[in-house]
Motif scaffolding. Structure first.
Motif: not given
Length: 431
Positions: A372-400
Motif C-alpha cells: 500500500g501507500a502512506p495514509l494521511p496523518a491528519s484531518l487536513t491532509a485527508a480533506i485535501e486528498s478528498l478534494e483532489a480525488d476527481r473520481f470521488f468528486r464526481e461520485a459524491f458531487g461537488d456540493e457534498l
C-alpha cells in the motif's frame, strides 16, 4: 428504497395501529440522528408532503455553525429540502413501545439532496448495480465506550474497569447495563448479533448481521442512535469518539463488503480477480476515503502508537493490522474488510466511499499492492486528498465534497485555536 412517490406502507400501517407517536429520523453528514416527532394522526400528511427542513442546517459543523453563504450561494435565503419517509424502515423501540421510528431521506424536488448521507449510499449502490449488475452486502462492527457521569461535572469515568477482552459477564458489566442495552438493540430488529467487551475498560462492541449495503448503513446508524439513547436511560453516556482516552484503545467501525450477482452468487468467490480489483480500488482512493473513515481531529490520535489501526493502505489475508483484511472464510462468505474506519464516522458516507472505490477498481481492473501507500496523518491532509480525488468528486458531487470540506476545515481551525488540558498542565508553571 421506496419513497413517497410509491410508498409500500403496509408494515408501517401495522406498527402505527399500536403507536401514539412516530419519530421521523434522518442521518446528518456526521452520522448523528436528526428527527422530528409527530402524533400518529399526522402520518398521512407526512407521507404526502414530507417534512421541510432548512437546507443550510445540513451544511453546518459540529458546533452548529453553517457554511458561509457567500461561498455556497445555493444556501442563500435558507431554502427548504424535504425529508421523505421510507415506510419499510419502520421499527418499534422496545423501550418506547408506543412509538415508531421511521427513516427518511432528504430530497430537493424530485432529486436526492447531495447533502443526504442515506441518499449518497443509495446512489453508490445504484451506480454499482447499473454499471456491473452487482449488489453489495455489508456489515458494520462499531465499538464504543460507556462512561459514568461525574457528579462534580468533571470528565466521566469508564463504566467498568475490571474484566478482560472478548468476554461478557457481571465483572465487565457490573450493573447489567450493557446487557440491557444489548437486549434493547436486539429488540429494535436491526440485526444486532454478538456483544463483547473490547480491549480497554468500559469499551464494548456490538456486531451487526450483514445486509444489502444501504440497509447495512441504516443498521449501523440506528445502532449508534439506540445505544446512545439506552445509555442515557441507564444513567450512562455512550461515546463513539475515535480516541476518548489517552493510553487506551480507540473505537473502530470496521466494514465488511461482498458483491453478489443477479443469481445470488458471491462474485468474489466465483471471480477472485474481481475481489482483487475491488480492493485495489479502495487502495487507490484510500487517502480520500480517510476523510469519511477518520472524520475528526480526534480520529488521528487513534492512528498513532502500536494499536490495530493501519498507517498505510496495505492488504493481507487474515491480518488485523492491515488497512484491508481478507477474512479466511471462502465460498458465500468471501469478502474483504476495511479496518480504517472509526466509530465517529458516518456509516452511510463511509460505506458509500468503499462501494464507489470498489466500483472504480473493478472498472479499471486495478491490482492491489500488499504494501500500500502512506495514509494521511491528519484531518487536513485527508480533506485535501478528498478534494483532489476527481473520481470521488464526481461520485459524491461537488456540493457534498465542498460543503463537507468547508465544515471540516472549520473543525480543524477550532481545535487549533483551543487551549488543551495538556498544554495547560505542561506549560502553565514553566512559561
Amino acid at each position: 428504497m421506496t419513497t413517497q412517490t410509491s410508498p409500500s406502507t403496509t408494515a408501517l400501517d401495522r406498527l402505527l395501529t399500536r403507536a401514539s407517536v412516530v419519530r421521523v429520523v434522518h442521518a446528518d453528514l456526521f452520522g448523528r440522528q436528526r428527527a422530528k416527532q409527530f402524533p400518529v394522526s399526522a402520518v398521512p400528511a407526512l407521507l404526502d408532503g414530507g417534512i421541510a427542513y432548512s437546507k443550510i442546517a445540513h451544511a453546518e459543523d459540529l458546533l452548529g455553525v453553517p457554511v458561509d453563504e457567500d461561498d455556497f450561494p445555493q444556501m442563500k435565503g435558507h431554502p427548504d429540502l424535504h425529508a421523505r419517509i421510507e415506510p419499510e424502515t419502520a421499527v418499534v423501540p422496545p423501550w418506547e413501545p408506543d412509538a415508531v421510528w421511521v427513516l427518511a431521506s432528504l430530497w430537493e424536488g424530485e432529486t436526492r439532496s447531495k447533502l443526504c448521507a442515506r441518499g449518497q449510499l443509495a446512489a453508490a449502490r445504484d451506480a454499482l448495480e447499473t454499471e456491473f449488475g452487482y449488489t453489495a452486502q455489508a456489515a458494520g462492527e462499531p465499538e464504543f465506550y460507556l462512561f459514568r457521569r461525574s457528579p462534580d461535572g468533571g470528565r466521566p469515568v469508564p463504566y467498568s474497569r475490571d474484566g478482560v477482552s472478548y468476554t461478557m459477564d457481571r465483572i465487565t458489566d457490573p450493573d447489567g447495563a450493557v446487557g440491557r442495552i444489548h437486549r434493547g438493540v436486539i429488540g429494535l430488529g436491526i440485526g444486532a448479533t454478538a456483544l463483547n467487551r473490547e480491549f480497554s475498560p468500559g469499551q464494548f462492541e456490538i456486531n451487526l448481521h450483514h445486509d444489502e449495503v444501504a440497509a447495512a448503513g441504516d443498521r449501523a446508524f440506528l445502532l449508534k442512535t439506540a445505544v446512545k439513547e439506552l445509555a442515557v436511560i441507564e444513567g450512562l453516556e455512550a461515546v463513539f469518539m475515535a480516541k476518548p482516552l489517552a493510553g487506551e484503545e480507540g473505537c473502530s467501525l470496521h466494514v465488511h463488503l461482498s458483491l453478489w450477482d443477479a443469481l445470488g452468487g458471491n462474485v468474489f468467490s466465483a471471480a477472485p480477480s474481481v475481489l482483487e480489483h475491488a480492493m485495489a480500488g479502495v487502495q487507490a482512493h484510500a487517502a480520500a476515503l480517510l476523510a469519511f473513515a477518520s472524520p475528526t481531529v480526534n480520529s488521528y490520535k487513534r492512528l498513532r502508537g502500536n494499536g490495530l489501526s493501519p498507517r498505510t493502505s496495505n492488504v493481507a489475508e487474515d491480518n488485523r493490522f492491515t488497512f484491508i483484511r481478507v477474512p479466511p472464510e471462502r465460498g458465500p462468505a468471501t469478502r474483504f474488510e476495511v479496518r480504517q474506519g472509526d466509530a465517529s464516522a458516518s456509516p452511510h458516507l463511509l460505506m458509500a466511499a468503499i462501494v464507489h472505490a470498489a466500483r472504480d477498481g473493478i472498472r479499471r481492473e486495478l491490482r492491489p499492492s500488499a504494501e500500500g501507500a502512506p495514509l494521511p496523518a491528519s484531518l487536513t491532509a485527508a480533506i485535501e486528498s478528498l478534494e483532489a480525488d476527481r473520481f470521488f468528486r464526481e461520485a459524491f458531487g461537488d456540493e457534498l465534497v465542498s460543503a463537507y470540506a468547508a465544515v471540516k476545515r472549520r473543525e480543524v481551525a477550532a481545535f487549533e485555536a483551543a487551549v488543551t488540558d495538556w498544554e495547560w498542565e505542561l506549560y502553565h508553571s514553566h512559561c
